[in-house]
Design an enzyme around this catalytic site. Sequence first.
Site, PDB file in Angstrom:
ATOM      1  NE  ARG A 126      -2.292  -1.412   3.630  1.00  0.00           N
ATOM      2  CZ  ARG A 126      -2.254  -2.642   4.180  1.00  0.00           C
ATOM      3  NH1 ARG A 126      -2.800  -3.671   3.538  1.00  0.00           N
ATOM      4  NH2 ARG A 126      -1.690  -2.836   5.355  1.00  0.00           N
ATOM      5  CB  CYS A 146      -1.245  21.367 -10.667  1.00  0.00           C
ATOM      6  SG  CYS A 146      -0.905  23.126 -10.883  1.00  0.00           S
ATOM      7  NE  ARG A 166      -0.337  22.566  -5.923  1.00  0.00           N
ATOM      8  CZ  ARG A 166      -0.588  23.775  -6.402  1.00  0.00           C
ATOM      9  NH1 ARG A 166      -1.653  24.448  -6.019  1.00  0.00           N
ATOM     10  NH2 ARG A 166       0.224  24.325  -7.288  1.00  0.00           N
ATOM     11  CB  ALA A 168      -8.158  20.431 -11.059  1.00  0.00           C
ATOM     12  CG  ASN A 177      -3.633  17.411 -15.470  1.00  0.00           C
ATOM     13  OD1 ASN A 177      -4.325  18.335 -15.046  1.00  0.00           O
ATOM     14  ND2 ASN A 177      -2.365  17.587 -15.803  1.00  0.00           N
ATOM     15  CG  HIS A 207      -9.557  26.279 -10.524  1.00  0.00           C
ATOM     16  ND1 HIS A 207      -8.761  25.564  -9.648  1.00  0.00           N
ATOM     17  CD2 HIS A 207      -8.738  26.683 -11.528  1.00  0.00           C
ATOM     18  CE1 HIS A 207      -7.514  25.548 -10.087  1.00  0.00           C
ATOM     19  NE2 HIS A 207      -7.478  26.214 -11.240  1.00  0.00           N
ATOM     20  CE1 TYR A 209      -7.189  30.720 -13.083  1.00  0.00           C
ATOM     21  CE2 TYR A 209      -7.009  28.634 -14.263  1.00  0.00           C
ATOM     22  CZ  TYR A 209      -6.556  29.511 -13.293  1.00  0.00           C
ATOM     23  OH  TYR A 209      -5.468  29.173 -12.523  1.00  0.00           O
TER      24      TYR A 209
END
EC number: 2.1.1.45
Length: 264
Positions: A126, A146, A166, A168, A177, A207, A209
Amino acid sequence: MKQYLDLLNRVLTEGTEKSDRTGTGTISVFGHQMRFNLDEGFPCLTTKKLHLKSIIYELLWFLQGDTNAKYLQEHGVRIWNEWADENGDLGHIYGYQWRSWPDYDGGFIDQISEAVETIKHNPDSRRIIVSAWNVADLKNMNLPPCHAFFQFYVADGRLSLQLYQRSADIFLGVPFNIASYALLLQMMAQVTGLKAGEFIHTLGDAHIYLNHLDQVKLQLSREPRALPQMKINPDVKSIYDFQFEDFELVNYDPHPHIAGIVAV
């Protein structure tokens, strides 16, 4: 891809308008997860055309441990130009952390090689994690990561990968991505003798823009098409031996490209 369009819709309907580092402004939600079963096709967005060449060369660049944009520029890829200095250098970003994470004894940890070996010899671990988020080294990065860290999981002969991102940028960054980490999953599965399973994409601050809202609405008006398939040269046995020519995306029939300005 319905998963991606659902995310766009969620942010538009539930998101909070926020300020941001770039001064552009965003609509944002916190915490979202998408799942992509690679048996159903390669998750390359069809509601707008993606520049696959940039995605592949960037991933190969990461895996080489390179952090200078000259390699990308030589292959016609400009996605890191805004953050590079006059010499093309980007500091201790993804490739450096993946391949040369500093240890306390003056040496370095190759996280990618360790992940490959653990998948092969201790698949139930793990702890098969690769992190780019090195708190002590953030000051030496032109852009902090990111997509911060990812974990592998082996079950029933299938390799899956979960990414935590963290920050996006949903319109411009997230489609890249998704495709990049799905491709990494296929590559890692091949070199470890496993079948590619599921890519799970977990987002923190997700988010849109404010200067991408028209593009997002255009994209939501388009009907998703069948996913393509990614063919990889089966003769490649090391994660470091892949070349651009080893990849072929077949049956990719996207809607036209939609341009957007990168927030720097």
